[in-house]
Design a protein around this motif. Structure first.
Motif, short mmCIF file in Angstrom:
data_model
loop_
_atom_site.label_atom_id
_atom_site.label_comp_id
_atom_site.label_asym_id
_atom_site.label_seq_id
_atom_site.Cartn_x
_atom_site.Cartn_y
_atom_site.Cartn_z
N ALA A 435 0.82 -1.29 0.03
CA ALA A 435 0.04 -0.04 -0.07
C ALA A 435 0.93 1.29 0.11
O ALA A 435 0.77 2.03 -0.90
CB ALA A 435 -0.95 0.04 1.41
N ASP A 436 1.87 1.20 0.91
CA ASP A 436 2.86 2.19 0.77
C ASP A 436 3.63 2.50 -0.43
O ASP A 436 3.84 3.70 -1.06
CB ASP A 436 3.93 2.34 2.11
CG ASP A 436 3.32 2.32 3.35
OD1 ASP A 436 2.22 2.75 3.50
OD2 ASP A 436 3.71 1.73 4.27
N VAL A 437 4.08 1.30 -1.02
CA VAL A 437 4.86 1.47 -2.39
C VAL A 437 3.74 2.15 -3.53
O VAL A 437 4.23 2.98 -4.17
CB VAL A 437 5.37 0.08 -2.77
CG1 VAL A 437 5.80 0.14 -4.17
CG2 VAL A 437 6.38 -0.30 -1.81
N SER A 438 2.44 1.77 -3.39
CA SER A 438 1.48 2.16 -4.45
C SER A 438 1.48 3.60 -4.18
O SER A 438 1.32 4.48 -5.18
CB SER A 438 0.13 1.48 -4.16
OG SER A 438 0.18 0.01 -4.21
N GLU A 439 1.33 3.93 -2.97
CA GLU A 439 1.07 5.46 -2.77
C GLU A 439 2.08 6.32 -3.52
O GLU A 439 1.75 7.09 -3.98
CB GLU A 439 1.03 5.58 -1.38
CG GLU A 439 0.14 6.79 -1.01
CD GLU A 439 -1.11 6.72 -1.45
OE1 GLU A 439 -1.90 5.56 -1.47
OE2 GLU A 439 -1.49 7.84 -2.17
N VAL A 440 3.43 5.87 -3.39
CA VAL A 440 4.55 6.67 -3.88
C VAL A 440 4.41 6.62 -5.53
O VAL A 440 4.49 7.73 -6.11
CB VAL A 440 5.87 6.10 -3.56
CG1 VAL A 440 6.96 6.96 -4.23
CG2 VAL A 440 6.34 6.11 -2.00
N LEU A 441 4.04 5.65 -5.91
CA LEU A 441 3.70 5.43 -7.41
C LEU A 441 2.74 6.01 -7.97
O LEU A 441 2.67 6.89 -8.99
CB LEU A 441 3.84 3.89 -7.88
CG LEU A 441 5.00 3.14 -7.44
CD1 LEU A 441 4.75 1.66 -7.80
CD2 LEU A 441 6.09 3.54 -8.28
N GLU A 454 12.03 8.47 -6.64
CA GLU A 454 11.39 8.95 -5.58
C GLU A 454 11.19 7.48 -4.41
O GLU A 454 11.60 7.38 -3.46
CB GLU A 454 10.24 9.62 -5.50
CG GLU A 454 9.79 10.08 -4.21
CD GLU A 454 8.64 11.16 -4.37
OE1 GLU A 454 8.50 12.00 -5.35
OE2 GLU A 454 7.59 11.11 -3.48
N LEU A 455 10.69 6.43 -5.43
CA LEU A 455 10.40 5.17 -4.69
C LEU A 455 11.77 4.71 -3.95
O LEU A 455 11.80 3.92 -2.90
CB LEU A 455 9.87 4.23 -5.48
CG LEU A 455 9.46 2.95 -4.90
CD1 LEU A 455 8.83 3.07 -3.98
CD2 LEU A 455 9.07 1.91 -6.21
N LEU A 456 12.87 4.69 -4.94
CA LEU A 456 14.07 4.11 -4.32
C LEU A 456 14.63 4.94 -3.21
O LEU A 456 15.11 4.21 -2.18
CB LEU A 456 15.00 4.31 -5.62
CG LEU A 456 16.40 3.62 -5.56
CD1 LEU A 456 16.16 2.02 -5.24
CD2 LEU A 456 17.32 3.65 -6.65
N GLU A 457 14.66 6.20 -3.17
CA GLU A 457 14.96 7.11 -2.15
C GLU A 457 14.15 6.68 -1.04
O GLU A 457 14.85 6.48 0.18
CB GLU A 457 14.68 8.48 -2.44
CG GLU A 457 15.83 9.52 -2.68
CD GLU A 457 15.29 10.77 -3.27
OE1 GLU A 457 14.21 11.62 -2.37
OE2 GLU A 457 15.83 11.11 -4.33
N VAL A 458 12.85 6.72 -1.03
CA VAL A 458 12.13 6.37 0.30
C VAL A 458 12.42 4.71 0.92
O VAL A 458 12.59 4.78 1.92
CB VAL A 458 10.35 6.18 -0.12
CG1 VAL A 458 9.76 5.94 0.90
CG2 VAL A 458 10.18 7.44 -0.56
N LEU A 459 12.48 3.94 -0.20
CA LEU A 459 13.01 2.68 0.23
C LEU A 459 14.07 2.61 1.08
O LEU A 459 14.49 1.99 2.10
CB LEU A 459 13.20 1.71 -1.09
CG LEU A 459 11.76 1.13 -1.57
CD1 LEU A 459 11.94 0.35 -2.83
CD2 LEU A 459 11.00 0.06 -0.46
#
Ligand SMILES: Nc1ncnc2c1ncn2[C@@H]1O[C@H](COP(=O)(O)OP(=O)(O)OP(=O)(O)O)[C@@H](O)[C@H]1O
Ligand SMILES: [Mg+2]
Length: 535
Positions: A435-441, A454-459
């Motif tokens: 759900a969190d990953v989906s949100e960033v995407l 951005e996803l890579l950064e957040v991860l």
């Protein structure tokens, strides 16, 4: 073939001639007898037999007529030149049908059958409780006499089955809820329904392929397993327990299951059910080919270990209701409850899932979801009730690839190798939910490159944070161990308030860890492996 037509024409010619002759020469009584004899003779000589399936049988609607209409709609769409088109309420598809007085040939196991749709005007409206339609409609099924048994024995069953299948496919799923509490609607129904339009499917569901295929196969085996369940003397039902952190796709999985099998969903709100008998009534009013869902079961009812439940009060998470958790053997005690009179028991729930009443329909799937499997009573988890335990995990690399495809349309080959490798390295460590990953995407779906960055950064950030926290926790534990001078000191020497608290925390963490690894501590202290296990 030519010979056949010539014979038929001559027979019909003779028949017409005789009718005209009789009409002019003989009185009606003689004509009637003669016609009867002629009909018998004709039927006796004919190689065919005929079955009439009328739209209305007396004053009731003939289910077989509707089934034939639907069944023929599947083949009529390809063969017919003139078709009637209909679209039912709640239906997402247009249905094709045979026009009046048209014929269609069908083949069943090498036997040719001819269907004709006949529409005639009703002569006069006789008295009826319900006004009848002005037209009389019927299907006439013609088949060679020697195949009569095949038609009566198998073909009509096959038609019914196919029609039901088509009906399910054409009609949108329904989502039922018991949110009205115990009250019934005008037809005495406790469930309210709305069209179910959740788009989640197994393709869009982000989880490991192997796990996914295992569940899909299990579902298919179940749906096709009518004979198996009959043969083995088991009720035709199956239980799934979906557990895992919030936002890992438990509800999405239920929607995918319903869309995959074409089943309706009954979303049971346990907090709206007041007594065990109400629960049973709700069960009785569910249809076959459905999924009965109880979401967040640990929050809906106090389902802690039955041995502890007497006084401890367990998780104490009953929402606004007081629930009695007496053991199954104790029977349902509807003592009026303390707050608001809700006395649904664990025993009632267990009976709901696999008591005698659970078999009052067939082909039903029970799905329970929870974020805290450790809070559930082992009795609820045992095989036969919850046959398959599915752990919905944090986003893994295979899941991430599915989400990237869903939201950005990216396949593996569309991405740079280095970037993929970075994702693979970090995604497992970040413990981010799908759900969190989906949100960033979703947020960045217009700029795909930015979404990836951005996803890579957040991860990476999350993975780093988690690493620091774990390191901090380890250091705390080490310090305490050193202070107490014994590795087992924390557990044995926790008589002070602080120690108890910390001991408790450790236990919780261990439990969490166990759950994530699919281990559940049962009543007797045995560890049961449960991650995606089919029992
Ligand atoms: N495994 C997944 N695959 C695809 N999408 C997911 C997945 N998990 C979560 N999502 C997305 O996140 C949202 C929330 O997911 P969902 O409601 O299924 O989680 P849940 O596990 O039921 O959470 P909760 O425990 O809070 O009920 C969904 O709308 C879905 O789009
Ligand atoms: Mg959910």
């Amino acid at each position: 073939m030519m010979q056949y037509w010539t014979t038929l024409a001559s027979v019909m010619g003779v028949y017409a001639f005789c009718q005209t002759l009789m009409h002019t020469v003989f009185p009606p009584e003689i004509r009637f007898i003669f016609l009867k004899i002629f009909h018998r003779l004709f039927n006796w000589c004919s190689v065919y037999c005929y079955f009439d399936i009328t739209e209305i049988d007396g004053v009731n609607t003939n289910e077989l007529y509707n089934a034939v209409q639907l069944y023929l709609s599947s083949s009529a769409s390809i063969i017919g030149n003139r078709l009637t088109l209909t679209r039912g309420l709640n239906s997402s598809n247009i249905t094709f049908g045979l026009s009046n007085n048209d014929q269609i040939v069908d083949n069943f196991n090498g036997v040719n059958v001819v269907w004709e749709h006949v529409v005639t005007q009703r002569q006069s409206q006789t008295f009826a409780w319900r006004p009848l339609p002005e037209e009389k409609r019927a299907f006439i099924l013609r088949v060679k006499k020697r195949y009569k048994e095949v038609v009566l024995g198998k073909y009509l069953d096959y038609v019914m089955e196919k029609a039901n299948e088509l009906r399910r496919k054409n009609q949108d799923r329904l989502l039922y809820t018991n949110s009205r509490g115990g009250s019934l609607d005008s037809r005495g129904h406790p469930w309210e329904s709305v069209p179910f339009k959740h788009p989640s499917t197994f393709e869009t569901l982000a989880m490991d392929d192997e796990k996914k295929s295992e569940i899909m196969e299990d579902l298919l085996d179940f749906a096709k397993g009518g004979c198996f369940y009959q043969r083995t003397g088991r009720a035709w039902k199956r239980g799934y327990l979906l557990y895992g952190p919030p936002g890992t796709g438990k509800s999405s999985m239920i929607a995918a299951m319903a869309n995959f099998l074409g089943y309706d969903i009954y979303d049971l709100e346990l907090t709206e059910v007041h007594t065990n008998s109400e629960l049973r009534k709700l069960l009785m009013k569910t249809s076959s080919k459905s999924i009965i869902v109880i979401e967040d079961i640990d929050c809906s009812i106090n389902l802690t270990n039955r041995k502890k439940s007497g006084g401890v009060g367990g998780s104490g998470s009953g929402v606004g209701s007081s629930y009695d958790c007496s053991p199954p053997g104790a029977g349902a005690v509807n003592g009026g409850g303390e707050e608001g009179g809700n006395t649904i028991t664990l025993s009632g729930l267990l009976n709901f899932t696999d008591g005698l009443w659970s078999c009052c329909g067939s082909e039903r799937i029970f799905v329970f979801t929870t974020n805290h499997i450790e809070k559930l009573d082992p009795a609820l988890l045992r095989s036969g009730r919850m046959d398959m335990h599915v752990y919905m995990s944090y986003c893994s690399f295979p899941s991430l690839k599915i989400l990237l495809k869903n939201y950005l349309g990216y396949d593996e080959c569309d991405m740079k190798k280095e970037m993929l490798e970075q994702f693979e390295e970090v995604v497992g460590k970040a413990e981010m939910t799908p759900a969190d990953v989906s949100e960033v995407l979703i947020k960045n779906r217009r700029d795909k490159e930015k979404a990836l960055r951005e996803l890579l950064e957040v991860l990476k950030m999350k993975a780093e944070k988690l690493k620091c926290r774990k390191k901090g926790d380890d250091e705390d534990v080490e310090q305490e161990k050193r202070a107490l001078g014994s590795p087992k000191g924390i557990i044995r020497g926790n008589s002070d308030a602080d120690g108890v608290q910390k001991g408790g925390n450790d236990e919780e963490k261990q439990e969490e860890h166990d759950v994530e690894n699919g281990i559940v501590d049962d009543d007797d202290g045995n560890d049961n492996a449960v991650a995606t296990t089919s029992k």
